[in-house]
Every structure is written in structure tokens, then in C-alpha cells.
Scaffold this motif. Structure first.
Motif, PDB file in Angstrom:
ATOM      1  N   PRO A  98      40.228  75.394  78.646  1.00 42.97           N
ATOM      2  CA  PRO A  98      41.302  74.617  78.021  1.00 42.97           C
ATOM      3  C   PRO A  98      42.580  74.789  78.840  1.00 42.97           C
ATOM      4  N   HIS A  99      43.285  73.694  79.086  1.00 46.98           N
ATOM      5  CA  HIS A  99      44.494  73.771  79.916  1.00 46.98           C
ATOM      6  C   HIS A  99      45.499  74.723  79.280  1.00 46.98           C
ATOM      7  N   SER A 101      48.645  74.929  79.380  1.00 41.08           N
ATOM      8  CA  SER A 101      49.962  74.433  78.948  1.00 41.08           C
ATOM      9  C   SER A 101      49.961  72.986  78.462  1.00 41.08           C
ATOM     10  N   SER A 103      48.045  70.532  75.776  1.00 45.46           N
ATOM     11  CA  SER A 103      47.094  70.426  74.672  1.00 45.46           C
ATOM     12  C   SER A 103      46.151  69.241  74.872  1.00 45.46           C
ATOM     13  N   GLY A 104      44.867  69.475  74.603  1.00 45.22           N
ATOM     14  CA  GLY A 104      43.882  68.411  74.696  1.00 45.22           C
ATOM     15  C   GLY A 104      43.380  68.148  76.100  1.00 45.22           C
ATOM     16  N   ARG A 105      43.837  68.927  77.058  1.00 44.83           N
ATOM     17  CA  ARG A 105      43.398  68.752  78.440  1.00 44.83           C
ATOM     18  C   ARG A 105      42.658  70.006  78.910  1.00 44.83           C
ATOM     19  N   TYR A 106      41.989  69.861  80.068  1.00 45.75           N
ATOM     20  CA  TYR A 106      41.198  70.960  80.618  1.00 45.75           C
ATOM     21  C   TYR A 106      41.596  71.198  82.067  1.00 45.75           C
TER      22      TYR A 106
END
Length: 322
Positions: A98-99, A101, A103-106
Motif C-alpha cells: 500500500p502506498h 502516503s 490512499s488507495g494507491r500502491y
């Protein structure tokens, strides 16, 4: 039986150098004794993914790693990978986290080219999602590359340099590159003496090993060579050379400093390949000298055939010339 905590050893043991793993890039000379089985590292890389749930992600939701490990991307290899994925699908999932910083990204840990291929194909990418801290991220990324990517010495050295710049200590860098402290120290010596700009200009130089880079670093580290380095890199023909030829062009220019820089720059080499791909040849021609080298399945037999027929070929050449 699948392992329940695949990266526990990486997290718990990152502060101490690993002794059961050896560096996997094709070392030469003094470092050759450090090399062990690529299969061993490949199996370890597989365990990063073993037994985990595989999901399908939109490649546009995935960002690259925070540390780059390649100097150049081989377009032909990438196109072959993309074609294979288009033909039979993605065989091996990538690893993302999970990224940290967004949210919702990798963020990719390893599998950058598979993400890019899926994006260009308009397809989902198969991935394993693991929550990893930065330290475990770079260790997993470095070890997977050691097992599969066949990074050159300077790509590994540049990766080590970037990790140190990000604040990672030598034990983490050693674990990431599966190299001992002496090898890491020599990598750092090269990247300290040769600027990142010069390294990027040369590129990965896949056939150039550690010892040659160390020799170049000694030459590049001399203050009176700084201007000459700039002159070589600015040569119009420099960009048309292969990466290994660019290395040799700079090395030869600095090693023969009494000669004009232009004479030290290598010529552009040409290539030939038989239709059956059983012989590949590389040759260069300066007018007064012609060099030819061949490799692949039939290179030895074809080379002997040429040597045995030089008298006849030269007679045909003279006849055609007239």
C-alpha cells in the motif's frame, strides 16, 4: 506447506548480514568466488510470493518504487515480455505494498516491467499486496533483482548509492544486494569517485565488471581529468555507442591523456546476425583496421570456415574490385 510469514526473516534479520545468500550478478575476477547458485536466490525470490493471495489491480493505481534499480530499460526485452503476457497471460505476480502516503494507491516492490506491460496492454496486473516498511521493501526489491534481473555491476552500485542516500545503513544494503561489506565498500568507492551524471551517460555497461569500473573511478577521481570527461561525453558520436562502448570510450580517453580526446573515442560498431540466429557478429572498421568477433551456436565452426577460406575470399574480393 506455505509459509505464514514470508518476510519475517528479512524484517527480523535486516540488522545482521545474511550468510546463507550469495550475490547473484555475474561477477568477474576477484569477486567471482563470492557467487553461488542463481537458483538459490530465485527460490528465495519465489518465497516472497508463495502462499499469498493474488489479486488483480489496475496498473494505473500503481506507482514505481521509491528507489530506482535500472539505468536503462532494454526495449527488446520489454517487448518480448509484453508479447509473452499478451499471448499466455501473466505467469508470475508482482509484489506491491500500500502506498505509504497516497490512499488507495500502491507502490511496486518488484515487477516494474510487468506493470508497464499490463498498462500498455490495457489489462489488469496480478499482484500480491503486502504491508512493508521501507527497509523490508528495499531488501525484497534488491534480492528479487539479484535473482532475476541480472543487473550489471554499476546498476547494483548505483542502487546501493541511492539506498545510502536515503539513510539505509550498510547492513540493509548488504542484505538487499546479497553482497558482503567488502563488495559494498567497493561499489560505494566507484559511485563516490564517478558522478551520477557520468554514470547515467555511460549506462548499465552490462559486460563491464567491477575491476574495470574501479580502474575508471581512479582515473575519473583525478581533478585534472574533469574537463576531459566533459569533452568525451559531449562528442557527437558518444550517444550512438552502446553502453559498454561508451564506458570504453571514456576509459581510453582518460587512460591515454596525452592523446587527443577524439582519437580515444571508440568507433561505432556494426552488427550482423544470421537468419537462423546461430551466428551473431560484431565488427568495427576504421579504414586501416577491421575487427570482427562472433558468438552463438555456430560461431566457432563458421569462424573456422572463414579462416580456412581466406585465400579464396580475398581472391574474390580482388576480382570484384577490378
Amino acid at each position: 506447506m506455505a509459509r505464514k510469514n514470508l518476510l519475517a526473516g528479512l524484517v527480523d534479520g535486516a540488522d545482521t548480514p545474511q550468510t546463507d545468500i550469495a550475490p547473484a550478478y555475474p561477477m568477474r575476477g576477484a569477486s567471482k568466488s563470492m557467487v553461488r547458485s542463481l537458483d538459490e536466490l530465485s527460490r528465495q525470490a519465489d518465497k516472497f510470493l508463495e502462499g499469498e493471495t493474488i489479486v488483480e489491480l489496475d496498473p494505473d493505481s500503481i506507482d514505481g518504487s521509491f528507489v530506482v534499480d535500472r539505468l536503462e530499460d532494454d526495449r527488446e526485452e520489454f517487448e518480448a515480455l509484453k508479447h509473452a503476457i499478451a499471448e499466455r497471460g501473466q505467469d508470475t505476480p508482482i509484489l506491491v505494498r500500500p502506498h505509504p502516503s497516497a490512499s488507495g494507491r500502491y507502490q511496486v516492490v518488484f515487477g516494474h516491467r510487468r506493470v508497464r506491460a499490463a498498462r500498455e496492454l490495457g489489462a489488469k496486473v496480478k499482484a500480491v499486496v503486502r504491508a512493508l516498511d521501507d527497509r523490508t521493501h528495499v531488501i525484497a526489491q534488491g534480492q528479487e533483482n539479484s535473482a532475476r534481473a541480472n543487473l550489471s555491476f554499476i546498476e547494483r552500485a548505483s542502487f546501493a548509492h541511492r539506498l545510502e542516500a536515503l539513510g539505509h545503513d550498510r547492513s540493509v544494503i548488504s542484505s538487499s544486494l546479497t553482497a558482503d561489506k567488502t563488495a559494498i565498500s567497493k561499489m560505494m568507492t566507484v559511485t563516490e569517485r564517478i558522478s551520477p551524471e557520468v554514470i547515467r551517460s555511460i549506462g548499465p555497461a552490462p559486460s563491464t565488471g567491477r575491476d574495470r569500473w574501479l580502474e575508471l573511478s581512479l582515473l575519473a577521481g583525478k581533478a585534472d581529468n574533469a574537463g576531459q570527461i566533459g569533452e568525451v561525453l559531449a562528442q557527437p558520436s558518444f550517444g550512438s555507442l552502446t553502453s559498454d562502448e561508451r564506458f570504453n570510450a571514456l576509459f581510453n580517453a582518460l587512460a591515454t591523456s596525452r592523446k587527443p580526446v577524439r582519437k580515444a573515442v571508440l568507433q561505432v560498431k556494426d552488427h550482423w546476425q544470421a537468419e537462423d540466429k546461430a551466428v551473431q557478429a560484431q565488427y568495427s572498421n576504421s579504414g586501416k583496421a577491421f575487427a570482427l568477433s562472433m558468438r552463438s551456436k555456430n560461431a566457432g565452426r563458421f569462424g573456422k570456415y572463414l579462416a580456412d577460406n581466406l585465400d579464396r575470399l580475398y581472391a574474390e574480393f580482388l576480382s570484384a574490385k577490378d
